[in-house]
Design a protein around this motif. Structure first.
Motif, PDB file in Angstrom:
ATOM      1  N   ALA A   1       0.862  -1.178   0.000  1.00 59.21           N
ATOM      2  CA  ALA A   1       0.000   0.000   0.000  1.00 59.21           C
ATOM      3  C   ALA A   1       0.899   1.227   0.000  1.00 59.21           C
ATOM      4  O   ALA A   1       1.978   1.200   0.605  1.00 59.21           O
ATOM      5  N   HIS A   2       0.472   2.281  -0.692  1.00 60.00           N
ATOM      6  CA  HIS A   2       1.272   3.505  -0.636  1.00 60.00           C
ATOM      7  C   HIS A   2       0.394   4.724  -0.853  1.00 60.00           C
ATOM      8  O   HIS A   2      -0.699   4.662  -1.422  1.00 60.00           O
ATOM      9  N   SER A   3       0.916   5.818  -0.357  1.00 60.07           N
ATOM     10  CA  SER A   3       0.288   7.125  -0.554  1.00 60.07           C
ATOM     11  C   SER A   3       1.398   8.042  -1.055  1.00 60.07           C
ATOM     12  O   SER A   3       2.489   7.581  -1.383  1.00 60.07           O
ATOM     13  N   GLU A   4       1.140   9.349  -1.097  1.00 64.89           N
ATOM     14  CA  GLU A   4       2.181  10.282  -1.527  1.00 64.89           C
ATOM     15  C   GLU A   4       3.320  10.343  -0.508  1.00 64.89           C
ATOM     16  O   GLU A   4       4.455  10.649  -0.861  1.00 64.89           O
ATOM     17  N   GLN A   5       3.017  10.028   0.766  1.00 64.61           N
ATOM     18  CA  GLN A   5       4.035  10.138   1.822  1.00 64.61           C
ATOM     19  C   GLN A   5       4.689   8.813   2.192  1.00 64.61           C
ATOM     20  O   GLN A   5       5.891   8.761   2.423  1.00 64.61           O
ATOM     21  N   PHE A   6       3.890   7.749   2.288  1.00 69.60           N
ATOM     22  CA  PHE A   6       4.387   6.505   2.866  1.00 69.60           C
ATOM     23  C   PHE A   6       4.126   5.303   1.972  1.00 69.60           C
ATOM     24  O   PHE A   6       3.250   5.333   1.108  1.00 69.60           O
ATOM     25  N   GLU A   7       4.879   4.253   2.260  1.00 69.41           N
ATOM     26  CA  GLU A   7       4.668   2.962   1.604  1.00 69.41           C
ATOM     27  C   GLU A   7       4.702   1.880   2.681  1.00 69.41           C
ATOM     28  O   GLU A   7       5.542   1.913   3.575  1.00 69.41           O
TER      29      GLU A   7
END
Length: 194
Positions: free
Chosen positions: A55-61
């Protein structure tokens, strides 16, 4: 007179030809069960056959794997791949929610909540929501953990592989013993004929 009969030479040749094959089957080798290369720790982990999630977002994975008793997760910054250590990470599946425990030594987060882990072991696609708080930063991430029905039987399949390996070793030993017995018998008969 040649002390080796045709049958003795044939048995010895067959044993010598089959021995490398038996050893190749019996040894673990450098390939996994699906033919993937096992050249390093990352490759071994990737070939383990355990259900995985990303899972990932713009900030974290977040990447993780489901083992027999827990969901082990690794968190990093998405842009830099820098490990995020000591954060607060909660995992939700439907109406089940639990907090992970940070493990400093491997730098991972372990979800051990029995109800949630048991639900994850059921076959199907499990939509997970991760709530991550790392210092002043917080984020929601979602991912899907796909668990195939046969994943529950991986240990049984592994034991079948072990049985094949054992059978190959036994077959190799039997061939070598038969060759040695025939060779000894021929030598004994040749010595008695003198």
């Amino acid at each position: 007179m040649n002390p080796f009969s045709f049958q003795s030479r044939l048995a010895l040749a067959a044993g010598m030809c089959l021995l490398p094959l038996c050893l190749a089957i019996a040894s673990p080798g450098a390939h996994g069960p699906n033919g993937e290369h096992l050249d390093g720790p990352a490759a071994v982990s990737a070939g383990s056959g355990l259900p995985r999630i990303e899972a990932h977002s713009e900030q974290f994975e977040i990447v993780g794997r489901l083992d027999a008793s827990s969901l082990v997760l690794y968190v990093s910054r998405y842009e830099t791949n820098e490990a995020v250590l000591g954060a607060q990470l909660d995992v939700e599946l439907g109406n089940l929610k639990a907090r992970t425990a940070f493990e400093a030594e491997p730098g991972s987060y372990r979800l051990s909540d029995k109800k949630l882990v048991d639900a994850l072991h059921r076959a199907g696609n499990h939509s997970l929501v991760f709530t991550l708080t790392a210092g002043a930063d917080s984020d929601l991430l979602d991912g899907t953990l796909a668990v195939a029905a046969h994943d529950e039987n991986d240990h049984a399949e592994g034991s079948g592989s072990g049985m094949r390996r054992g059978a190959a070793i036994v077959a190799g030993v039997v061939v070598l013993v038969m060759g040695a017995v025939l060779l000894r018998r021929r030598r004994h008969n040749f010595g008695a004929a003198r």
